[in-house]
Design a protein around this motif. Structure first.
Motif, mmCIF file in Angstrom:
data_model
loop_
_atom_site.group_PDB
_atom_site.id
_atom_site.type_symbol
_atom_site.label_atom_id
_atom_site.label_comp_id
_atom_site.label_asym_id
_atom_site.label_seq_id
_atom_site.Cartn_x
_atom_site.Cartn_y
_atom_site.Cartn_z
ATOM 1 N N LYS A 139 0.805 -1.220 0.000
ATOM 2 C CA LYS A 139 0.000 0.000 0.000
ATOM 3 C C LYS A 139 0.847 1.284 0.000
ATOM 4 C CE LYS A 139 -4.059 0.358 1.799
ATOM 5 N NZ LYS A 139 -5.216 0.440 2.715
ATOM 6 N N PRO A 140 1.950 1.348 0.750
ATOM 7 C CA PRO A 140 2.747 2.581 0.707
ATOM 8 C C PRO A 140 3.413 2.845 -0.638
ATOM 9 C CG PRO A 140 3.222 1.320 2.704
ATOM 10 C CD PRO A 140 2.431 0.435 1.805
ATOM 11 N N ARG A 141 3.509 1.806 -1.503
ATOM 12 C CA ARG A 141 4.241 1.949 -2.760
ATOM 13 C C ARG A 141 3.352 2.136 -3.983
ATOM 14 N NH1 ARG A 141 7.514 -0.935 0.589
ATOM 15 N NH2 ARG A 141 9.788 -0.670 0.341
ATOM 16 N N VAL A 142 2.054 1.930 -3.846
ATOM 17 C CA VAL A 142 1.179 2.112 -5.005
ATOM 18 C C VAL A 142 0.815 3.587 -5.147
ATOM 19 C CG1 VAL A 142 0.242 -0.217 -4.832
ATOM 20 C CG2 VAL A 142 -0.906 1.653 -3.636
ATOM 21 N N HIS A 143 0.409 3.970 -6.355
ATOM 22 C CA HIS A 143 0.093 5.371 -6.637
ATOM 23 C C HIS A 143 -1.402 5.677 -6.500
ATOM 24 C CE1 HIS A 143 4.017 4.787 -8.697
ATOM 25 N NE2 HIS A 143 4.235 5.998 -8.223
ATOM 26 N N GLY A 144 -2.215 4.665 -6.651
ATOM 27 C CA GLY A 144 -3.658 4.857 -6.486
ATOM 28 C C GLY A 144 -4.157 4.144 -5.244
ATOM 29 N N ARG A 145 -5.454 4.119 -5.101
ATOM 30 C CA ARG A 145 -6.044 3.431 -3.957
ATOM 31 C C ARG A 145 -6.172 1.934 -4.245
ATOM 32 N NH1 ARG A 145 -11.229 7.262 -3.221
ATOM 33 N NH2 ARG A 145 -11.104 7.111 -5.496
ATOM 34 N N CYS A 146 -6.116 1.136 -3.179
ATOM 35 C CA CYS A 146 -6.229 -0.307 -3.354
ATOM 36 C C CYS A 146 -6.747 -0.931 -2.063
ATOM 37 C CB CYS A 146 -4.898 -0.929 -3.754
ATOM 38 S SG CYS A 146 -3.607 -0.770 -2.496
ATOM 39 N N PHE A 147 -7.160 -2.196 -2.149
ATOM 40 C CA PHE A 147 -7.645 -2.907 -0.967
ATOM 41 C C PHE A 147 -7.378 -4.394 -1.119
ATOM 42 C CE2 PHE A 147 -11.300 -3.321 -3.815
ATOM 43 C CZ PHE A 147 -11.669 -4.648 -3.624
ATOM 44 N N LEU A 148 -7.453 -5.097 -0.010
ATOM 45 C CA LEU A 148 -7.349 -6.554 0.020
ATOM 46 C C LEU A 148 -8.510 -7.094 0.846
ATOM 47 C CD1 LEU A 148 -5.872 -9.362 -0.164
ATOM 48 C CD2 LEU A 148 -4.574 -8.669 1.851
ATOM 49 N N ILE A 149 -9.177 -8.122 0.332
ATOM 50 C CA ILE A 149 -10.198 -8.860 1.075
ATOM 51 C C ILE A 149 -9.790 -10.326 1.028
ATOM 52 C CG2 ILE A 149 -12.608 -9.584 1.212
ATOM 53 C CD1 ILE A 149 -12.386 -6.696 1.842
ATOM 54 N N ARG A 150 -9.680 -10.956 2.207
ATOM 55 C CA ARG A 150 -9.259 -12.363 2.236
ATOM 56 C C ARG A 150 -10.214 -13.198 3.079
ATOM 57 N NH1 ARG A 150 -6.343 -15.707 5.432
ATOM 58 N NH2 ARG A 150 -5.618 -14.095 6.872
ATOM 59 N N PHE A 151 -10.564 -14.363 2.550
ATOM 60 C CA PHE A 151 -11.326 -15.350 3.298
ATOM 61 C C PHE A 151 -10.584 -16.671 3.163
ATOM 62 C CE2 PHE A 151 -14.539 -18.324 4.527
ATOM 63 C CZ PHE A 151 -15.315 -17.637 5.447
ATOM 64 N N ALA A 152 -9.845 -17.054 4.216
ATOM 65 C CA ALA A 152 -8.982 -18.238 4.195
ATOM 66 C C ALA A 152 -7.950 -18.072 3.077
ATOM 67 C CB ALA A 152 -9.805 -19.506 4.050
ATOM 68 N N ASP A 153 -7.897 -19.010 2.140
ATOM 69 C CA ASP A 153 -6.908 -18.916 1.061
ATOM 70 C C ASP A 153 -7.486 -18.276 -0.194
ATOM 71 O OD1 ASP A 153 -8.657 -20.968 0.561
ATOM 72 O OD2 ASP A 153 -7.157 -22.339 -0.253
#
Length: 436
Positions: A245-259
């Motif tokens: 996240k500190p290295r990307v230029h735009g907004r981003c997200f992560l959603i994880r459910f197990a694997d």
């Protein structure tokens, strides 16, 4: 990051551990083993399912309960003095789609009690550390919460690109050396670590032969989901927050459910960079991403005033296909529907069940089919997926009528007779269960 579990969900003693973990995020716990006492084992017994097949010792839950207090006291003494032996896990194979088979692990009932008790202690520590976007195997969180958050993040952050990844055999390929080091960063209790080591090295029994895999977590073990969450917290979640996240230029997200996880990016360049480094990150820790199932998908909010935008892709997550479409009021919204393969698999299962059980009493047919439909609605009953529920409902009636007609040599049931049957045994109608 995840908040401290509420006091209504855990005992006061475990709540005390959770509060310490929240207050001191860098604290290493080295005195948790003694918490696995008779009281905790009794609660672990209460929470453990009693209707599953026994393990290699063939002791059922009902048999274990006949002398419950004696068994729990004896178990506590074996744990206290380090004499507890983790038994091998019995492996059986069940049929899977496409003629394939899937392995299922069957731990002994007593081992399930111990694993659950240890999981209850460890969970209150790690639940404080886990990020809010990690949804699996945590109290108060479900696949539907993950689905809802995914949709909201896509719309709120103006996401244009989706990175959909598939980890190859996570539970069978976790590197135990890394896993131990990850656990020790927060819990360095000798008794807890020895127990985890016993479970990891207990072996697998199949057709009277015991093998000892060198990697992976206990198959079917109640401790395995938590261990996998700890592993992926360090390999993926923490890395994403602190390095990506500190290295990307735009907004981003992560959603994880197990694997199963999705990364959303506002900018195409960021998505390309993540697609490049993601396989390398997993390879460093002994895991791999499926090359054909790990893809980058355009998912921008459409501009053109058409019902759907053919330039956009779709992606699947937790059994749903996500896509952009127009709402009834004419706004662009993200909708979801059951993945086609899952729909086909469920309907095929209905058809086969009706065929194999066609000679059973109609009341039994009705009871089982109602349960199957309610279960389907309970998971897939989300907004914008109503048409799929109707398809399933109609198909269930069709399959039932078809195989009822073949209970005798007289041929198909007339519609008049089937309508009389249906009037007495009406299936539950499709309904939206989750307003997401």
């Amino acid at each position: 990051m995840g908040g401290t579990p509420g006091p209504q969900t855990i005992s006061p003693k475990l709540q005390e551990i959770a509060e310490q973990a929240a207050r001191y995020p860098s604290m290493v716990f080295n005195n948790l083993y003694y918490r696995v006492n008779v009281g905790l084992l009794r609660e672990a017994y209460r929470q453990t399912r009693k209707d599953v097949a026994p393990g290699i010792d063939k002791v059922t839950a009902q048999e274990y309960a006949e002398n419950l207090e004696e068994n729990l006291s004896d178990l506590r003494e074996r744990l206290r003095w380090g004499r507890y032996v983790a038994p091998p896990v019995e492996r059986v194979w069940i049929d899977k789609e496409g003629g394939k088979k899937r392995p299922i692990g069957k731990p002994t009932f007593e081992d399930k009690i111990v694993q659950r008790a240890v999981s209850m202690v460890l969970q209150v520590v790690y639940d404080v550390d886990f990020y809010d976007f990690s949804y699996a195997f945590r109290k108060g969180r479900s696949p539907h919460h993950a689905v809802q958050e995914l949709r909201e993040q896509c719309m709120r952050l103006n996401i244009g690109w989706i990175v959909s990844a598939d980890i190859t055999g996570l539970f069978d390929n976790i590197d135990r050396g890394y896993l131990r080091r990850f656990v020790q960063r927060r819990v360095n209790d000798g008794g807890i670590l020895r127990l985890i080591g016993k479970w990891l090295n207990a072996g697998v029994m199949e057709e009277e032969t015991i093998t000892y895999p060198e990697k992976g977590t206990p198959q079917g073990g109640l401790i395995s989901p938590l261990l996998s969450n700890i592993f992926l917290h360090h390999v993926l979640d923490d890395w994403f927050v602190k390095e990506v996240k500190p290295r990307v230029h735009g907004r981003c997200f992560l959603i994880r459910f197990a694997d199963d996880f999705i990364i959303g990016c506002e900018l195409e360049a960021d998505a390309h960079r993540i697609m490049t480094v993601l396989p390398k990150r997993f390879e460093r820790f002994g895991l791999s991403l499926h090359p054909d199932k790990t893809t980058m998908i355009p998912f921008k909010k459409p501009i053109r005033n058409i019902k759907t935008d053919s330039t956009n892709g779709t992606f699947d997550f937790l059994g749903f296909t996500f896509y952009w479409s127009k709402s009834r009021r004419g706004y662009w919204v993200i909708k979801k529907k059951t993945v086609k393969k899952r729909l086909a698999r469920f309907m095929k299962g209905l058809w086969l069940w009706c065929r194999e059980n066609r000679h059973e009493p109609i009341k039994e047919h009705y009871k089982t089919l109602c349960a199957k439909l309610r279960g389907y609605y309970q998971y897939h009953g989300v907004r914008s997926n109503y048409k799929v529920l109707e398809i399933v409902f109609e198909y269930a009636e069709k399959a039932w009528r078809f195989w009822l007609s073949r209970r005798s040599h007289k041929g198909a049931i007339s519609w008049e007779k089937f309508e009389r049957i249906r009037a007495s045994f009406s299936f539950p109608k499709p309904r939206i269960v989750h307003n997401i």
